[in-house]
Enzyme design. Sequence first.
Site, PDB file in Angstrom:
ATOM      1  N   GLN A  89      65.339  12.500  60.008  1.00 24.50           N
ATOM      2  CA  GLN A  89      66.124  13.672  59.738  1.00 24.50           C
ATOM      3  C   GLN A  89      65.301  14.973  59.735  1.00 24.50           C
ATOM      4  OE1 GLN A  89      69.143  12.266  56.330  1.00 24.50           O
ATOM      5  NE2 GLN A  89      67.636  10.835  56.303  1.00 24.50           N
ATOM      6  N   ASN A  90      63.991  14.814  59.663  1.00 26.93           N
ATOM      7  CA  ASN A  90      63.231  16.091  59.279  1.00 26.93           C
ATOM      8  C   ASN A  90      63.155  16.943  60.740  1.00 26.93           C
ATOM      9  OD1 ASN A  90      63.112  15.038  56.871  1.00 26.93           O
ATOM     10  ND2 ASN A  90      60.838  14.311  56.986  1.00 26.93           N
ATOM     11  N   ASP A 114      60.609  19.313  60.698  1.00 32.73           N
ATOM     12  CA  ASP A 114      59.589  19.982  60.642  1.00 32.73           C
ATOM     13  C   ASP A 114      58.320  19.622  61.835  1.00 32.73           C
ATOM     14  OD1 ASP A 114      58.673  17.376  59.659  1.00 32.73           O
ATOM     15  OD2 ASP A 114      58.859  17.877  57.641  1.00 32.73           O
ATOM     16  N   HIS A 164      68.374  15.638  63.441  1.00 34.32           N
ATOM     17  CA  HIS A 164      68.869  16.652  63.037  1.00 34.32           C
ATOM     18  C   HIS A 164      68.128  17.981  63.670  1.00 34.32           C
ATOM     19  CE1 HIS A 164      70.454  14.719  59.066  1.00 34.32           C
ATOM     20  NE2 HIS A 164      71.077  14.464  60.086  1.00 34.32           N
ATOM     21  N   CYS A 191      70.444  28.930  72.895  1.00 34.24           N
ATOM     22  CA  CYS A 191      71.367  29.951  73.299  1.00 34.24           C
ATOM     23  C   CYS A 191      72.599  29.499  73.075  1.00 34.24           C
ATOM     24  CB  CYS A 191      71.109  30.239  74.951  1.00 34.24           C
ATOM     25  SG  CYS A 191      72.273  31.391  75.421  1.00 34.24           S
ATOM     26  N   CYS A 219      68.547  35.708  73.336  1.00 34.28           N
ATOM     27  CA  CYS A 219      68.405  35.248  74.532  1.00 34.28           C
ATOM     28  C   CYS A 219      67.939  36.343  75.705  1.00 34.28           C
ATOM     29  CB  CYS A 219      69.375  34.454  74.772  1.00 34.28           C
ATOM     30  SG  CYS A 219      69.150  33.279  76.302  1.00 34.28           S
ATOM     31  N   THR A 249      64.545   9.503  51.666  1.00 34.84           N
ATOM     32  CA  THR A 249      65.747  10.278  51.849  1.00 34.84           C
ATOM     33  C   THR A 249      66.835   9.986  50.814  1.00 34.84           C
ATOM     34  OG1 THR A 249      67.914  10.685  53.340  1.00 34.84           O
ATOM     35  CG2 THR A 249      66.622   8.408  53.490  1.00 34.84           C
ATOM     36  N   ASN A 288      61.005   5.370  47.602  1.00 37.40           N
ATOM     37  CA  ASN A 288      61.422   6.612  47.029  1.00 37.40           C
ATOM     38  C   ASN A 288      61.033   6.755  45.656  1.00 37.40           C
ATOM     39  OD1 ASN A 288      63.150   8.712  46.153  1.00 37.40           O
ATOM     40  ND2 ASN A 288      64.280   8.438  48.184  1.00 37.40           N
ATOM     41  N   ALA A 314      55.892   8.320  48.929  1.00 34.24           N
ATOM     42  CA  ALA A 314      55.792   7.783  50.226  1.00 34.24           C
ATOM     43  C   ALA A 314      54.190   7.849  50.626  1.00 34.24           C
ATOM     44  CB  ALA A 314      56.349   8.524  51.294  1.00 34.24           C
TER      45      ALA A 314
HETATM   46  C1  BJW Z   1      60.421  11.211  47.901  1.00 34.82           C
HETATM   47  C2  BJW Z   1      59.249  12.076  47.771  1.00 34.82           C
HETATM   48  C3  BJW Z   1      57.913  11.462  47.934  1.00 34.82           C
HETATM   49  C4  BJW Z   1      60.972  13.340  47.039  1.00 34.82           C
HETATM   50  N1  BJW Z   1      57.944  10.241  48.825  1.00 34.82           N
HETATM   51  N2  BJW Z   1      60.413  10.398  48.585  1.00 34.82           N
HETATM   52  C5  BJW Z   1      80.634  10.629  55.486  1.00 34.82           C
HETATM   53  C6  BJW Z   1      81.171  10.845  54.283  1.00 34.82           C
HETATM   54  C7  BJW Z   1      80.910  11.937  53.734  1.00 34.82           C
HETATM   55  C8  BJW Z   1      80.921  13.286  54.257  1.00 34.82           C
HETATM   56  C9  BJW Z   1      80.412  13.016  55.589  1.00 34.82           C
HETATM   57  C10 BJW Z   1      80.603  11.959  56.232  1.00 34.82           C
HETATM   58  N3  BJW Z   1      80.439  11.943  57.812  1.00 34.82           N
HETATM   59  C11 BJW Z   1      79.952  13.379  57.962  1.00 34.82           C
HETATM   60  C12 BJW Z   1      80.370  14.023  56.533  1.00 34.82           C
HETATM   61  C13 BJW Z   1      79.899  15.200  56.312  1.00 34.82           C
HETATM   62  C14 BJW Z   1      78.562  15.618  56.397  1.00 34.82           C
HETATM   63  C15 BJW Z   1      77.858  15.149  54.913  1.00 34.82           C
HETATM   64  O1  BJW Z   1      77.318  14.179  55.311  1.00 34.82           O
HETATM   65  N4  BJW Z   1      77.955  15.652  54.013  1.00 34.82           N
HETATM   66  C16 BJW Z   1      77.549  15.000  52.741  1.00 34.82           C
HETATM   67  C17 BJW Z   1      76.468  15.901  52.183  1.00 34.82           C
HETATM   68  C18 BJW Z   1      78.803  14.818  51.968  1.00 34.82           C
HETATM   69  N5  BJW Z   1      77.676  15.494  57.583  1.00 34.82           N
HETATM   70  C19 BJW Z   1      77.677  16.421  58.637  1.00 34.82           C
HETATM   71  O2  BJW Z   1      78.324  17.312  58.481  1.00 34.82           O
HETATM   72  C20 BJW Z   1      77.012  15.812  59.964  1.00 34.82           C
HETATM   73  N6  BJW Z   1      77.853  15.999  60.833  1.00 34.82           N
HETATM   74  C21 BJW Z   1      78.925  15.427  61.229  1.00 34.82           C
HETATM   75  O3  BJW Z   1      79.224  14.329  60.660  1.00 34.82           O
HETATM   76  O4  BJW Z   1      79.645  15.656  62.270  1.00 34.82           O
HETATM   77  C22 BJW Z   1      80.866  15.093  62.611  1.00 34.82           C
HETATM   78  C23 BJW Z   1      81.283  15.551  63.857  1.00 34.82           C
HETATM   79  C24 BJW Z   1      81.429  14.735  65.062  1.00 34.82           C
HETATM   80  C25 BJW Z   1      81.595  15.027  66.301  1.00 34.82           C
HETATM   81  C26 BJW Z   1      81.763  16.619  66.515  1.00 34.82           C
HETATM   82  C27 BJW Z   1      81.764  17.378  65.500  1.00 34.82           C
HETATM   83  C28 BJW Z   1      81.312  16.911  63.993  1.00 34.82           C
HETATM   84  C29 BJW Z   1      75.667  16.829  60.087  1.00 34.82           C
HETATM   85  C30 BJW Z   1      74.939  16.533  59.093  1.00 34.82           C
HETATM   86  C31 BJW Z   1      73.704  17.434  59.374  1.00 34.82           C
HETATM   87  C32 BJW Z   1      72.558  17.837  58.510  1.00 34.82           C
HETATM   88  N7  BJW Z   1      71.734  18.960  58.545  1.00 34.82           N
HETATM   89  C33 BJW Z   1      70.813  19.243  57.545  1.00 34.82           C
HETATM   90  C34 BJW Z   1      70.076  20.692  57.768  1.00 34.82           C
HETATM   91  C35 BJW Z   1      69.360  20.503  59.014  1.00 34.82           C
HETATM   92  C36 BJW Z   1      68.668  21.681  59.419  1.00 34.82           C
HETATM   93  C37 BJW Z   1      67.841  22.367  58.196  1.00 34.82           C
HETATM   94  O5  BJW Z   1      67.061  21.532  57.552  1.00 34.82           O
HETATM   95  O6  BJW Z   1      67.925  23.640  57.978  1.00 34.82           O
HETATM   96  O7  BJW Z   1      69.799  18.406  57.605  1.00 34.82           O
HETATM   97  S1  BJW Z   1      71.494  18.935  55.668  1.00 34.82           S
HETATM   98  C38 BJW Z   1      69.667  18.397  55.345  1.00 34.82           C
HETATM   99  O8  BJW Z   1      70.026  17.057  54.627  1.00 34.82           O
HETATM  100  C39 BJW Z   1      68.967  18.125  56.392  1.00 34.82           C
HETATM  101  C40 BJW Z   1      68.299  16.885  55.919  1.00 34.82           C
HETATM  102  O9  BJW Z   1      67.963  16.125  57.161  1.00 34.82           O
HETATM  103  C41 BJW Z   1      69.590  16.219  55.413  1.00 34.82           C
HETATM  104  C42 BJW Z   1      69.393  14.893  54.341  1.00 34.82           C
HETATM  105  O10 BJW Z   1      68.378  15.295  53.495  1.00 34.82           O
HETATM  106  P1  BJW Z   1      66.987  14.281  53.005  1.00 34.82           P
HETATM  107  O11 BJW Z   1      66.186  14.351  54.237  1.00 34.82           O
HETATM  108  O12 BJW Z   1      67.790  13.063  52.676  1.00 34.82           O
HETATM  109  O13 BJW Z   1      66.536  15.236  51.773  1.00 34.82           O
HETATM  110  P2  BJW Z   1      66.960  15.267  50.352  1.00 34.82           P
HETATM  111  O14 BJW Z   1      66.369  16.627  49.882  1.00 34.82           O
HETATM  112  O15 BJW Z   1      68.295  15.078  49.983  1.00 34.82           O
HETATM  113  O16 BJW Z   1      66.278  13.999  49.634  1.00 34.82           O
HETATM  114  C43 BJW Z   1      64.874  13.843  49.700  1.00 34.82           C
HETATM  115  C44 BJW Z   1      64.578  12.260  48.898  1.00 34.82           C
HETATM  116  O17 BJW Z   1      62.998  12.497  48.910  1.00 34.82           O
HETATM  117  C45 BJW Z   1      65.005  12.134  47.313  1.00 34.82           C
HETATM  118  O18 BJW Z   1      65.490  11.189  47.518  1.00 34.82           O
HETATM  119  C46 BJW Z   1      63.686  12.228  46.758  1.00 34.82           C
HETATM  120  O19 BJW Z   1      63.578  11.308  45.739  1.00 34.82           O
HETATM  121  C47 BJW Z   1      62.694  11.740  47.665  1.00 34.82           C
HETATM  122  N8  BJW Z   1      61.423  12.060  47.628  1.00 34.82           N
HETATM  123  N9  BJW Z   1      59.349  13.297  46.937  1.00 34.82           N
HETATM  124  C48 BJW Z   1      58.939   9.669  48.892  1.00 34.82           C
HETATM  125  N10 BJW Z   1      56.757  12.068  47.803  1.00 34.82           N
END
Ligand code: BJW
Length: 249
Positions: free
Chosen positions: A102-103, A105, A120, A128, A149, A189, A214, A232
């Site tokens: 999902q990263n 970076d 992501h 564009c 662009c 995650t 995690n 990790a």
């Molecule tokens: C460690 C550590 C160490 C710390 N070692 N671990 C179903 C149910 C509910 C809601 C929805 C659903 N389906 C869709 C939704 C809506 C929405 C959603 O999920 N909302 C929820 C938040 C409620 N989803 C969407 O909108 C998605 N789109 C979609 O479904 O579209 C439908 C559609 C279909 C067709 C046409 C049109 C639409 C899109 C989601 C996009 C997510 N984007 C982001 C931003 C990316 C760009 C950017 O970075 O700027 O992606 S949001 C952000 O969250 C980013 C991440 O990839 C993503 C996940 O986060 P992640 O990686 O889990 O990070 P953290 O910070 O949350 O967690 C870190 C973890 O690491 C923690 O657990 C720590 O404990 C751990 N940790 N140190 C190991 N050393």
Amino acid sequence: MESLTDLLSELGLTRQSPVTVLTGAGVSAESGVPTFRGEEGLWKNFRAEELATPEAFERDPATVWEWYDYRRQMMASKEPNPAHHAITRLDEAFPNFLLITQNIDGLHARAGTRRITELHGNIFRVRCTRDGEVSENLDVPLTEIPPGCECGSLLRPDVVWFGEGLPREEFERAFNAAEACKLMLVVGTSAVVHPAASIPVVAKQAGALVVEVNPDPTPLTDLVDLHLRGKAGEILPRVVDILLDFTDM
Ligand code: BJW
């Protein structure tokens, strides 16, 4: 990690078995990249969730681009950590391997992992807003905010914001791998963002052994076969040693 070896024995894992890893922001935490949620998710007075939306970009592209420019500079200055390198060892050892991240970076690729699905997007690509053409952009810092662009339209980061669909090919590759894999590692995650958070559920329902790494519990913890609590960068190299030793036998 005796129980992991026991589970691998029951599973009969071999080097030919399909192995999948799903990563989130936590895998880059020990490289110094802040995770998305929690205290560090704050930039100026904005929560990350408020900026990673198409509505925020439409309202104020300059502020959203300032945030991405800041993150591009920060991410470009970081190095892969032992967790990224451990995943590269799996990519090299298992012919049927896929990393789903999902990263945005780019640290997995910089660690040498080759088979990657970026769910992501990638912060070092721009798109564009008129015709959707995607190109790499490694300017750090950006020379112009917001960047434009050649066609005169605005560029946007090639990442997936809330409410947007995931890139179709990556999405399909990820879910197909989840259905087919024998072992899935879920690393760093919070498992709250869908559809990515459903990937381990699909793997589990299809019969895979699912192992989570995690420091904190997540909504997946009760579902997985094994939760390895910790960082990790400390745990994953040991897990990979065990997987390679086990499949050497
Ligand atoms: C460690 C550590 C160490 C710390 N070692 N671990 C179903 C149910 C509910 C809601 C929805 C659903 N389906 C869709 C939704 C809506 C929405 C959603 O999920 N909302 C929820 C938040 C409620 N989803 C969407 O909108 C998605 N789109 C979609 O479904 O579209 C439908 C559609 C279909 C067709 C046409 C049109 C639409 C899109 C989601 C996009 C997510 N984007 C982001 C931003 C990316 C760009 C950017 O970075 O700027 O992606 S949001 C952000 O969250 C980013 C991440 O990839 C993503 C996940 O986060 P992640 O990686 O889990 O990070 P953290 O910070 O949350 O967690 C870190 C973890 O690491 C923690 O657990 C720590 O404990 C751990 N940790 N140190 C190991 N050393």
